[in-house]
Design an enzyme around this catalytic site. Structure first.
Site, PDB file in Angstrom:
ATOM      1  N   TYR A  25       0.860  -1.285   0.127  1.00 28.24           N
ATOM      2  CA  TYR A  25      -0.084  -0.034  -0.017  1.00 28.24           C
ATOM      3  C   TYR A  25       0.930   1.178  -0.034  1.00 28.24           C
ATOM      4  CZ  TYR A  25      -2.948   3.500   1.999  1.00 28.24           C
ATOM      5  OH  TYR A  25      -3.676   4.697   2.512  1.00 28.24           O
ATOM      6  N   SER A 107      -4.768  13.486   6.723  1.00 26.29           N
ATOM      7  CA  SER A 107      -5.847  12.905   5.607  1.00 26.29           C
ATOM      8  C   SER A 107      -7.051  12.750   6.371  1.00 26.29           C
ATOM      9  CB  SER A 107      -5.418  11.629   5.191  1.00 26.29           C
ATOM     10  OG  SER A 107      -6.239  10.967   4.327  1.00 26.29           O
ATOM     11  N   LEU A 129      -8.764  17.290   2.499  1.00 25.47           N
ATOM     12  CA  LEU A 129     -10.024  16.791   2.192  1.00 25.47           C
ATOM     13  C   LEU A 129     -10.105  16.335   0.858  1.00 25.47           C
ATOM     14  CD1 LEU A 129     -12.902  16.676   3.678  1.00 25.47           C
ATOM     15  CD2 LEU A 129     -13.435  18.924   2.196  1.00 25.47           C
ATOM     16  N   TYR A 130     -10.647  15.018   0.812  1.00 23.25           N
ATOM     17  CA  TYR A 130     -11.360  14.623  -0.515  1.00 23.25           C
ATOM     18  C   TYR A 130     -12.928  14.908  -0.462  1.00 23.25           C
ATOM     19  CZ  TYR A 130      -7.424  11.410  -1.265  1.00 23.25           C
ATOM     20  OH  TYR A 130      -6.050  10.823  -1.783  1.00 23.25           O
ATOM     21  N   THR A 156      -7.538  18.033  -2.265  1.00 20.48           N
ATOM     22  CA  THR A 156      -6.695  17.195  -3.018  1.00 20.48           C
ATOM     23  C   THR A 156      -7.405  16.934  -4.349  1.00 20.48           C
ATOM     24  OG1 THR A 156      -5.495  16.073  -1.192  1.00 20.48           O
ATOM     25  CG2 THR A 156      -5.619  14.772  -3.463  1.00 20.48           C
ATOM     26  N   ARG A 165      -3.964   0.272  -8.946  1.00 18.30           N
ATOM     27  CA  ARG A 165      -2.419   0.095  -8.224  1.00 18.30           C
ATOM     28  C   ARG A 165      -2.637  -1.527  -8.067  1.00 18.30           C
ATOM     29  NH1 ARG A 165      -3.531   4.462  -3.662  1.00 18.30           N
ATOM     30  NH2 ARG A 165      -3.881   6.404  -4.875  1.00 18.30           N
ATOM     31  N   LYS A 209      -3.887  20.956  -3.703  1.00 20.59           N
ATOM     32  CA  LYS A 209      -2.898  19.784  -4.070  1.00 20.59           C
ATOM     33  C   LYS A 209      -3.226  18.940  -5.348  1.00 20.59           C
ATOM     34  CE  LYS A 209      -0.942  15.777  -1.242  1.00 20.59           C
ATOM     35  NZ  LYS A 209      -1.342  14.636  -1.796  1.00 20.59           N
ATOM     36  N   SER A 231       1.913  18.059  -7.222  1.00 26.50           N
ATOM     37  CA  SER A 231       1.999  16.917  -6.882  1.00 26.50           C
ATOM     38  C   SER A 231       1.288  16.039  -7.892  1.00 26.50           C
ATOM     39  CB  SER A 231       1.155  16.338  -5.466  1.00 26.50           C
ATOM     40  OG  SER A 231       1.050  15.204  -5.244  1.00 26.50           O
ATOM     41  N   HIS A 233       0.455  12.687  -6.561  1.00 27.73           N
ATOM     42  CA  HIS A 233       0.192  11.804  -5.656  1.00 27.73           C
ATOM     43  C   HIS A 233       1.071  10.704  -5.520  1.00 27.73           C
ATOM     44  CE1 HIS A 233      -3.923  11.234  -3.662  1.00 27.73           C
ATOM     45  NE2 HIS A 233      -3.502  10.459  -3.239  1.00 27.73           N
ATOM     46  N   ARG A 236       0.809   7.641  -7.591  1.00 31.86           N
ATOM     47  CA  ARG A 236      -0.202   6.626  -7.077  1.00 31.86           C
ATOM     48  C   ARG A 236      -1.615   6.860  -8.067  1.00 31.86           C
ATOM     49  NH1 ARG A 236       0.999   4.518  -2.068  1.00 31.86           N
ATOM     50  NH2 ARG A 236      -0.968   4.584  -1.414  1.00 31.86           N
ATOM     51  N   GLY A 265       6.826  14.076  -4.166  1.00 29.88           N
ATOM     52  CA  GLY A 265       6.717  13.053  -5.108  1.00 29.88           C
ATOM     53  C   GLY A 265       8.238  12.569  -5.067  1.00 29.88           C
ATOM     54  N   GLY A 287       5.230  11.673   1.701  1.00 29.30           N
ATOM     55  CA  GLY A 287       4.365  10.716   2.181  1.00 29.30           C
ATOM     56  C   GLY A 287       5.039   9.519   2.691  1.00 29.30           C
TER      57      GLY A 287
HETATM   58  C1  LIG Z   1       0.256   5.124   1.578  1.00 28.49           C
HETATM   59  C2  LIG Z   1       0.004   6.609   1.021  1.00 28.49           C
HETATM   60  C3  LIG Z   1      -1.525   7.148   1.299  1.00 28.49           C
HETATM   61  C4  LIG Z   1      -1.692   8.468   0.725  1.00 28.49           C
HETATM   62  N1  LIG Z   1      -3.054   8.879   1.021  1.00 28.49           N
HETATM   63  C5  LIG Z   1      -3.193  10.178   0.660  1.00 28.49           C
HETATM   64  C6  LIG Z   1      -4.608  10.810   1.058  1.00 28.49           C
HETATM   65  O1  LIG Z   1      -5.272  10.282   1.883  1.00 28.49           O
HETATM   66  N2  LIG Z   1      -4.837  11.999   0.815  1.00 28.49           N
HETATM   67  C7  LIG Z   1      -3.923  12.734  -0.169  1.00 28.49           C
HETATM   68  O2  LIG Z   1      -4.255  13.693  -0.597  1.00 28.49           O
HETATM   69  N3  LIG Z   1      -2.636  12.219  -0.524  1.00 28.49           N
HETATM   70  C8  LIG Z   1      -2.404  10.860   0.056  1.00 28.49           C
HETATM   71  N4  LIG Z   1      -1.318  10.270  -0.561  1.00 28.49           N
HETATM   72  C9  LIG Z   1      -0.283  11.163  -1.482  1.00 28.49           C
HETATM   73  C10 LIG Z   1       0.537  11.727  -0.490  1.00 28.49           C
HETATM   74  O3  LIG Z   1      -0.162  12.841   0.175  1.00 28.49           O
HETATM   75  C11 LIG Z   1       1.831  12.587  -1.112  1.00 28.49           C
HETATM   76  O4  LIG Z   1       1.245  13.327  -2.353  1.00 28.49           O
HETATM   77  C12 LIG Z   1       2.782  11.521  -1.879  1.00 28.49           C
HETATM   78  O5  LIG Z   1       2.943  10.416  -0.724  1.00 28.49           O
HETATM   79  C13 LIG Z   1       4.004  12.227  -1.926  1.00 28.49           C
HETATM   80  O6  LIG Z   1       5.147  11.322  -2.539  1.00 28.49           O
HETATM   81  P1  LIG Z   1       6.382  10.556  -1.575  1.00 28.49           P
HETATM   82  O7  LIG Z   1       5.428   9.329  -1.131  1.00 28.49           O
HETATM   83  O8  LIG Z   1       7.278  10.020  -2.762  1.00 28.49           O
HETATM   84  O9  LIG Z   1       6.775  11.391  -0.669  1.00 28.49           O
HETATM   85  C14 LIG Z   1      -1.075   8.930  -0.131  1.00 28.49           C
HETATM   86  C15 LIG Z   1       0.441   8.577  -0.195  1.00 28.49           C
HETATM   87  C16 LIG Z   1       0.802   7.228   0.353  1.00 28.49           C
HETATM   88  C17 LIG Z   1       2.335   6.752   0.210  1.00 28.49           C
END
Ligand SMILES: Cc1cc2nc3c(=O)[nH]c(=O)nc-3n(C[C@H](O)[C@H](O)[C@H](O)COP(=O)(O)O)c2cc1C
Length: 357
Positions: A25, A107, A129-130, A156, A165, A209, A231, A233, A236, A265, A287
Protein backbone atom coordinates in the site's frame (compact mmCIF):
# COMPACT_ATOMS: atom_id res chain seq x y z
CA UNK A 1 14.35 0.67 20.78
CA UNK A 2 17.95 1.07 19.67
CA UNK A 3 18.33 4.27 17.72
CA UNK A 4 18.22 4.02 13.94
CA UNK A 5 21.51 5.18 12.40
CA UNK A 6 20.10 5.99 8.99
CA UNK A 7 16.84 6.43 7.15
CA UNK A 8 17.77 3.27 5.25
CA UNK A 9 17.55 1.37 8.53
CA UNK A 10 14.10 2.83 9.15
CA UNK A 11 12.83 1.74 5.74
CA UNK A 12 14.38 -1.71 6.24
CA UNK A 13 12.68 -2.03 9.64
CA UNK A 14 9.34 -1.00 8.12
CA UNK A 15 9.70 -3.66 5.45
CA UNK A 16 10.50 -6.30 8.07
CA UNK A 17 7.66 -5.23 10.38
CA UNK A 18 4.72 -4.39 8.15
CA UNK A 19 2.40 -7.04 6.73
CA UNK A 20 2.81 -7.35 2.93
CA UNK A 21 -0.47 -5.56 2.16
CA UNK A 22 0.60 -2.51 4.20
CA UNK A 23 4.07 -2.41 2.62
CA UNK A 24 2.58 -2.65 -0.88
CA UNK A 25 0.00 0.00 0.00
CA UNK A 26 2.82 2.41 0.86
CA UNK A 27 5.22 1.67 -2.00
CA UNK A 28 2.84 1.01 -4.89
CA UNK A 29 2.27 3.31 -7.84
CA UNK A 30 -0.32 3.32 -10.60
CA UNK A 31 -0.16 0.76 -13.43
CA UNK A 32 3.40 0.57 -14.85
CA UNK A 33 4.64 2.74 -11.94
CA UNK A 34 6.36 5.02 -14.45
CA UNK A 35 5.28 8.21 -12.65
CA UNK A 36 6.64 6.81 -9.40
CA UNK A 37 10.03 6.06 -10.95
CA UNK A 38 10.07 9.26 -12.95
CA UNK A 39 9.77 11.38 -9.81
CA UNK A 40 13.01 9.84 -8.56
CA UNK A 41 14.81 9.86 -11.92
CA UNK A 42 14.16 13.59 -12.33
CA UNK A 43 15.41 14.41 -8.83
CA UNK A 44 18.51 12.32 -9.42
CA UNK A 45 19.16 14.05 -12.75
CA UNK A 46 19.79 17.33 -10.97
CA UNK A 47 23.29 17.97 -9.72
CA UNK A 48 24.60 20.63 -7.36
CA UNK A 49 26.82 23.55 -8.28
CA UNK A 50 28.55 23.82 -4.92
CA UNK A 51 30.17 27.06 -3.78
CA UNK A 52 33.16 26.80 -1.47
CA UNK A 53 35.20 28.89 0.95
CA UNK A 54 32.20 30.46 2.59
CA UNK A 55 31.79 30.39 6.34
CA UNK A 56 29.18 27.67 6.94
CA UNK A 57 29.85 27.03 10.62
CA UNK A 58 26.33 28.08 11.64
CA UNK A 59 23.48 26.80 9.50
CA UNK A 60 19.81 27.67 9.94
CA UNK A 61 17.53 25.07 8.30
CA UNK A 62 14.31 26.72 9.45
CA UNK A 63 11.68 28.43 7.35
CA UNK A 64 8.06 29.60 7.53
CA UNK A 65 4.98 28.63 5.55
CA UNK A 66 1.60 30.38 5.82
CA UNK A 67 2.68 31.74 9.20
CA UNK A 68 3.93 28.44 10.62
CA UNK A 69 7.58 28.13 11.58
CA UNK A 70 9.21 24.88 10.44
CA UNK A 71 12.54 23.50 11.68
CA UNK A 72 13.24 22.56 8.09
CA UNK A 73 11.33 23.06 4.83
CA UNK A 74 9.74 19.61 4.99
CA UNK A 75 6.17 18.81 6.00
CA UNK A 76 4.26 15.53 6.39
CA UNK A 77 1.90 14.93 3.44
CA UNK A 78 -1.53 13.42 4.06
CA UNK A 79 -1.52 9.62 4.18
CA UNK A 80 -4.78 7.70 4.44
CA UNK A 81 -5.29 4.55 6.55
CA UNK A 82 -2.32 5.34 8.79
CA UNK A 83 -4.00 3.28 11.51
CA UNK A 84 -3.27 0.18 9.39
CA UNK A 85 0.44 1.10 9.43
CA UNK A 86 0.69 2.02 13.12
CA UNK A 87 -2.08 1.80 15.77
CA UNK A 88 -1.70 5.49 16.68
CA UNK A 89 -2.57 6.45 13.09
CA UNK A 90 -2.80 10.16 12.36
CA UNK A 91 -2.59 11.02 16.10
CA UNK A 92 0.96 9.63 16.02
CA UNK A 93 1.66 11.54 12.80
CA UNK A 94 0.51 14.77 14.49
CA UNK A 95 2.44 14.18 17.73
CA UNK A 96 5.65 13.20 15.91
CA UNK A 97 5.54 16.17 13.53
CA UNK A 98 4.66 18.75 16.18
CA UNK A 99 7.25 17.42 18.64
CA UNK A 100 9.91 17.76 15.95
CA UNK A 101 8.73 21.18 14.80
CA UNK A 102 7.07 20.66 11.46
CA UNK A 103 3.55 20.56 10.03
CA UNK A 104 1.44 17.42 9.84
CA UNK A 105 -1.20 17.39 7.10
CA UNK A 106 -3.87 14.94 8.24
CA UNK A 107 -5.73 12.91 5.62
CA UNK A 108 -9.52 12.89 5.63
CA UNK A 109 -9.41 9.11 5.17
CA UNK A 110 -7.35 8.06 8.16
CA UNK A 111 -8.07 7.28 11.80
CA UNK A 112 -8.51 8.39 14.55
CA UNK A 113 -11.17 11.08 14.14
CA UNK A 114 -10.59 14.69 13.10
CA UNK A 115 -11.12 15.68 16.74
CA UNK A 116 -8.65 13.14 18.17
CA UNK A 117 -6.02 13.97 15.56
CA UNK A 118 -6.46 17.68 16.24
CA UNK A 119 -6.14 17.19 20.01
CA UNK A 120 -3.04 14.98 19.69
CA UNK A 121 -0.66 17.98 19.86
CA UNK A 122 -1.01 21.72 20.18
CA UNK A 123 1.23 22.71 17.24
CA UNK A 124 -0.05 23.97 13.89
CA UNK A 125 -1.62 21.35 11.63
CA UNK A 126 -3.45 21.26 8.31
CA UNK A 127 -6.40 19.11 7.23
CA UNK A 128 -6.64 17.43 3.81
CA UNK A 129 -10.04 16.78 2.29
CA UNK A 130 -11.31 14.51 -0.46
CA UNK A 131 -14.55 16.14 -1.56
CA UNK A 132 -17.14 13.39 -1.18
CA UNK A 133 -20.35 15.27 -0.64
CA UNK A 134 -22.17 18.49 -1.49
CA UNK A 135 -21.14 21.90 -0.16
CA UNK A 136 -23.18 21.39 3.05
CA UNK A 137 -21.21 18.20 3.70
CA UNK A 138 -17.94 20.06 3.03
CA UNK A 139 -18.97 22.91 5.36
CA UNK A 140 -19.76 20.42 8.13
CA UNK A 141 -16.46 18.52 7.83
CA UNK A 142 -14.42 21.69 7.51
CA UNK A 143 -16.21 23.19 10.52
CA UNK A 144 -15.15 20.15 12.55
CA UNK A 145 -11.56 20.53 11.33
CA UNK A 146 -11.54 24.22 12.27
CA UNK A 147 -12.96 23.47 15.71
CA UNK A 148 -10.34 20.75 16.15
CA UNK A 149 -7.55 23.31 15.66
CA UNK A 150 -6.56 22.75 12.02
CA UNK A 151 -5.21 25.96 10.47
CA UNK A 152 -5.46 25.32 6.73
CA UNK A 153 -7.49 23.18 4.37
CA UNK A 154 -5.80 21.13 1.65
CA UNK A 155 -8.10 20.04 -1.18
CA UNK A 156 -6.71 17.11 -3.15
CA UNK A 157 -7.66 17.40 -6.81
CA UNK A 158 -5.77 14.58 -8.55
CA UNK A 159 -8.19 11.77 -7.66
CA UNK A 160 -11.04 12.44 -10.09
CA UNK A 161 -11.16 8.67 -10.61
CA UNK A 162 -9.49 5.92 -8.61
CA UNK A 163 -6.30 4.68 -10.22
CA UNK A 164 -5.30 1.08 -10.83
CA UNK A 165 -2.59 0.05 -8.38
CA UNK A 166 -1.74 -3.55 -9.13
CA UNK A 167 0.67 -3.90 -6.24
CA UNK A 168 -2.24 -3.25 -3.88
CA UNK A 169 -4.73 -5.36 -5.80
CA UNK A 170 -2.69 -8.47 -5.02
CA UNK A 171 -4.05 -8.37 -1.46
CA UNK A 172 -7.47 -8.89 -0.01
CA UNK A 173 -7.38 -5.50 1.66
CA UNK A 174 -8.84 -2.14 0.66
CA UNK A 175 -7.66 1.20 2.05
CA UNK A 176 -10.25 3.31 3.88
CA UNK A 177 -9.93 5.96 1.20
CA UNK A 178 -11.50 3.69 -1.36
CA UNK A 179 -14.36 2.47 0.77
CA UNK A 180 -15.28 5.65 2.66
CA UNK A 181 -18.96 6.63 2.62
CA UNK A 182 -19.98 9.18 0.02
CA UNK A 183 -19.89 8.59 -3.66
CA UNK A 184 -16.73 9.01 -5.72
CA UNK A 185 -18.96 11.00 -8.11
CA UNK A 186 -18.28 14.13 -6.04
CA UNK A 187 -14.54 13.75 -6.68
CA UNK A 188 -15.21 13.27 -10.39
CA UNK A 189 -17.41 16.39 -10.54
CA UNK A 190 -14.99 18.65 -8.68
CA UNK A 191 -14.22 21.85 -10.61
CA UNK A 192 -12.99 25.41 -10.07
CA UNK A 193 -16.51 26.62 -9.18
CA UNK A 194 -16.70 24.00 -6.43
CA UNK A 195 -13.38 25.27 -5.13
CA UNK A 196 -14.80 28.83 -5.02
CA UNK A 197 -17.68 27.50 -2.91
CA UNK A 198 -15.27 25.65 -0.63
CA UNK A 199 -13.17 28.79 -0.15
CA UNK A 200 -16.33 30.66 0.85
CA UNK A 201 -17.13 28.19 3.66
CA UNK A 202 -13.58 27.22 4.68
CA UNK A 203 -12.85 30.00 7.18
CA UNK A 204 -9.14 29.21 6.78
CA UNK A 205 -6.54 29.26 4.01
CA UNK A 206 -7.24 26.82 1.16
CA UNK A 207 -4.42 24.95 -0.58
CA UNK A 208 -4.87 22.99 -3.82
CA UNK A 209 -2.91 19.71 -3.87
CA UNK A 210 -2.31 17.99 -7.18
CA UNK A 211 -1.33 20.90 -9.47
CA UNK A 212 0.66 19.58 -12.46
CA UNK A 213 0.80 22.50 -14.88
CA UNK A 214 1.65 26.20 -14.81
CA UNK A 215 -1.76 26.87 -16.42
CA UNK A 216 -3.63 25.38 -13.45
CA UNK A 217 -1.32 27.12 -10.98
CA UNK A 218 -2.23 30.41 -12.67
CA UNK A 219 -5.96 29.69 -12.37
CA UNK A 220 -5.53 28.82 -8.69
CA UNK A 221 -3.70 32.09 -8.12
CA UNK A 222 -6.30 34.11 -10.02
CA UNK A 223 -9.13 32.52 -8.02
CA UNK A 224 -7.61 33.44 -4.68
CA UNK A 225 -6.24 30.07 -3.57
CA UNK A 226 -3.75 30.54 -0.72
CA UNK A 227 -1.03 28.06 -1.79
CA UNK A 228 -0.48 25.53 -4.56
CA UNK A 229 0.87 22.03 -3.99
CA UNK A 230 2.61 20.49 -6.99
CA UNK A 231 1.94 16.77 -6.78
CA UNK A 232 1.22 13.67 -8.82
CA UNK A 233 0.15 11.85 -5.65
CA UNK A 234 3.56 10.19 -5.37
CA UNK A 235 2.96 8.34 -8.65
CA UNK A 236 -0.17 6.69 -7.27
CA UNK A 237 -2.77 8.26 -9.57
CA UNK A 238 -2.06 9.13 -13.22
CA UNK A 239 0.60 6.88 -14.71
CA UNK A 240 3.05 8.47 -17.18
CA UNK A 241 2.71 11.87 -15.53
CA UNK A 242 5.58 14.31 -15.45
CA UNK A 243 7.99 14.31 -12.54
CA UNK A 244 7.02 16.96 -10.04
CA UNK A 245 10.51 18.48 -9.83
CA UNK A 246 10.34 19.01 -13.61
CA UNK A 247 6.98 20.82 -13.27
CA UNK A 248 8.13 22.93 -10.32
CA UNK A 249 10.09 25.69 -12.16
CA UNK A 250 7.15 26.42 -14.48
CA UNK A 251 4.74 26.69 -11.58
CA UNK A 252 7.14 28.86 -9.59
CA UNK A 253 7.47 31.17 -12.54
CA UNK A 254 3.67 31.43 -12.99
CA UNK A 255 3.13 32.08 -9.28
CA UNK A 256 5.97 34.60 -9.00
CA UNK A 257 6.25 34.27 -5.20
CA UNK A 258 2.74 35.68 -4.67
CA UNK A 259 1.60 32.58 -2.78
CA UNK A 260 3.60 29.62 -1.41
CA UNK A 261 4.42 26.63 -3.60
CA UNK A 262 4.71 23.19 -2.02
CA UNK A 263 6.01 20.16 -3.91
CA UNK A 264 6.04 16.42 -3.24
CA UNK A 265 6.89 13.17 -5.03
CA UNK A 266 10.00 11.15 -4.29
CA UNK A 267 11.78 13.58 -1.95
CA UNK A 268 13.51 11.28 0.52
CA UNK A 269 16.94 12.78 1.22
CA UNK A 270 18.14 16.13 2.48
CA UNK A 271 19.71 16.81 -0.91
CA UNK A 272 16.32 16.17 -2.60
CA UNK A 273 14.71 18.79 -0.37
CA UNK A 274 17.45 21.34 -1.05
CA UNK A 275 17.11 20.84 -4.82
CA UNK A 276 13.39 21.65 -4.67
CA UNK A 277 13.94 24.73 -2.51
CA UNK A 278 16.67 25.90 -4.90
CA UNK A 279 14.16 25.61 -7.74
CA UNK A 280 11.71 27.84 -5.89
CA UNK A 281 9.56 25.62 -3.67
CA UNK A 282 8.66 27.09 -0.28
CA UNK A 283 8.34 23.64 1.30
CA UNK A 284 8.68 20.00 0.33
CA UNK A 285 6.25 17.33 1.51
CA UNK A 286 6.76 13.61 1.92
CA UNK A 287 4.31 10.74 2.23
CA UNK A 288 6.12 7.42 2.14
CA UNK A 289 8.90 8.52 4.51
CA UNK A 290 6.65 9.11 7.51
CA UNK A 291 4.49 6.08 6.69
CA UNK A 292 7.63 3.93 6.77
CA UNK A 293 8.83 5.57 9.97
CA UNK A 294 5.53 4.98 11.76
CA UNK A 295 5.54 1.40 10.49
CA UNK A 296 9.12 0.90 11.68
CA UNK A 297 8.60 2.10 15.23
CA UNK A 298 5.80 4.62 15.79
CA UNK A 299 6.48 8.11 17.08
CA UNK A 300 10.11 7.56 18.21
CA UNK A 301 11.01 6.30 14.74
CA UNK A 302 9.18 9.23 13.15
CA UNK A 303 11.06 11.69 15.35
CA UNK A 304 14.33 9.95 14.45
CA UNK A 305 13.54 9.98 10.73
CA UNK A 306 12.86 13.72 10.84
CA UNK A 307 16.07 14.40 12.77
CA UNK A 308 18.14 12.30 10.32
CA UNK A 309 16.54 14.18 7.42
CA UNK A 310 17.29 17.51 9.11
CA UNK A 311 20.94 16.55 9.53
CA UNK A 312 21.04 15.69 5.81
CA UNK A 313 19.48 19.07 4.96
CA UNK A 314 22.05 20.84 7.11
CA UNK A 315 24.92 18.87 5.58
CA UNK A 316 23.74 19.58 2.04
CA UNK A 317 23.49 23.30 2.82
CA UNK A 318 27.00 23.39 4.28
CA UNK A 319 28.49 21.52 1.35
CA UNK A 320 26.96 23.79 -1.28
CA UNK A 321 27.89 26.90 0.68
CA UNK A 322 24.68 28.36 2.10
CA UNK A 323 23.75 29.04 5.72
CA UNK A 324 20.03 29.85 5.38
CA UNK A 325 17.12 28.57 3.31
CA UNK A 326 16.51 32.02 1.84
CA UNK A 327 19.90 31.99 0.10
CA UNK A 328 19.00 29.03 -2.11
CA UNK A 329 18.23 29.71 -5.74
CA UNK A 330 18.46 28.01 -9.12
CA UNK A 331 22.18 28.79 -9.49
CA UNK A 332 22.89 25.93 -7.07
CA UNK A 333 21.51 23.20 -9.34
CA UNK A 334 22.13 22.11 -12.91
CA UNK A 335 20.66 19.36 -15.01
CA UNK A 336 23.04 16.45 -15.49
CA UNK A 337 21.85 13.63 -17.71
CA UNK A 338 24.65 11.30 -16.69
CA UNK A 339 22.59 8.82 -14.71
CA UNK A 340 24.27 8.04 -11.43
CA UNK A 341 23.17 4.44 -11.76
CA UNK A 342 20.24 3.95 -9.42
CA UNK A 343 16.82 5.45 -8.83
CA UNK A 344 16.57 4.25 -5.26
CA UNK A 345 17.23 6.76 -2.51
CA UNK A 346 18.32 3.80 -0.33
CA UNK A 347 21.02 1.89 -2.24
CA UNK A 348 22.03 -0.15 0.83
CA UNK A 349 18.51 -1.38 1.60
CA UNK A 350 19.26 -4.98 0.62
CA UNK A 351 22.85 -5.10 1.91
CA UNK A 352 23.81 -6.73 5.23
CA UNK A 353 23.88 -4.29 8.16
CA UNK A 354 25.12 -5.56 11.51
CA UNK A 355 24.02 -2.35 13.25
CA UNK A 356 20.35 -2.68 12.21
CA UNK A 357 18.28 -2.29 15.41
C1 LIG B 1 0.21 5.24 1.70
C2 LIG B 1 -0.17 6.58 1.10
C3 LIG B 1 -1.44 7.10 1.31
C4 LIG B 1 -1.79 8.35 0.80
N1 LIG B 1 -3.01 8.89 1.12
C5 LIG B 1 -3.31 10.15 0.70
C6 LIG B 1 -4.50 10.79 1.14
O1 LIG B 1 -5.28 10.24 1.91
N2 LIG B 1 -4.73 12.05 0.67
C7 LIG B 1 -3.87 12.70 -0.16
O2 LIG B 1 -4.13 13.84 -0.56
N3 LIG B 1 -2.73 12.12 -0.58
C8 LIG B 1 -2.41 10.88 -0.14
N4 LIG B 1 -1.22 10.32 -0.50
C9 LIG B 1 -0.27 11.08 -1.34
C10 LIG B 1 0.67 11.90 -0.44
O3 LIG B 1 -0.02 12.91 0.23
C11 LIG B 1 1.79 12.54 -1.26
O4 LIG B 1 1.24 13.29 -2.32
C12 LIG B 1 2.79 11.53 -1.83
O5 LIG B 1 2.96 10.44 -0.94
C13 LIG B 1 4.13 12.20 -2.09
O6 LIG B 1 5.06 11.32 -2.61
P1 LIG B 1 6.16 10.51 -1.72
O7 LIG B 1 5.39 9.38 -1.07
O8 LIG B 1 7.10 10.03 -2.76
O9 LIG B 1 6.73 11.43 -0.72
C14 LIG B 1 -0.87 9.07 0.01
C15 LIG B 1 0.42 8.55 -0.19
C16 LIG B 1 0.78 7.33 0.36
C17 LIG B 1 2.18 6.81 0.16
Amino acid sequence: MNEFRSTTQIVRAARATLPPHAWDYIVGGAETETTLRRNRIAIERLAFCARVLRDVEHIDTSTTILGTKLRMPYILAPVGSLQDIHPGGSASQVRGACAFGTLPVVSSVTQPSIEESGAAASGDKWFQLYVRGDIDWVAEVVGRARAAGFRALVITVDVAHYSNRERQRRHDWVADGRKAPGGPEFQARLNWETLDQIRAVAGMPVIVKGIQTAADAQIALDRGIDAVWVSNHGGRQLDHARATIDILPEVVSAIGHRIPVIVDGGFMRGTDIIKAIALGADAVAGGKMHAWALGAGGEPALARMLELLRIEVETAMALIGVTSIGELDATYVARDDNRAGSITPFPLLDEPDETQP
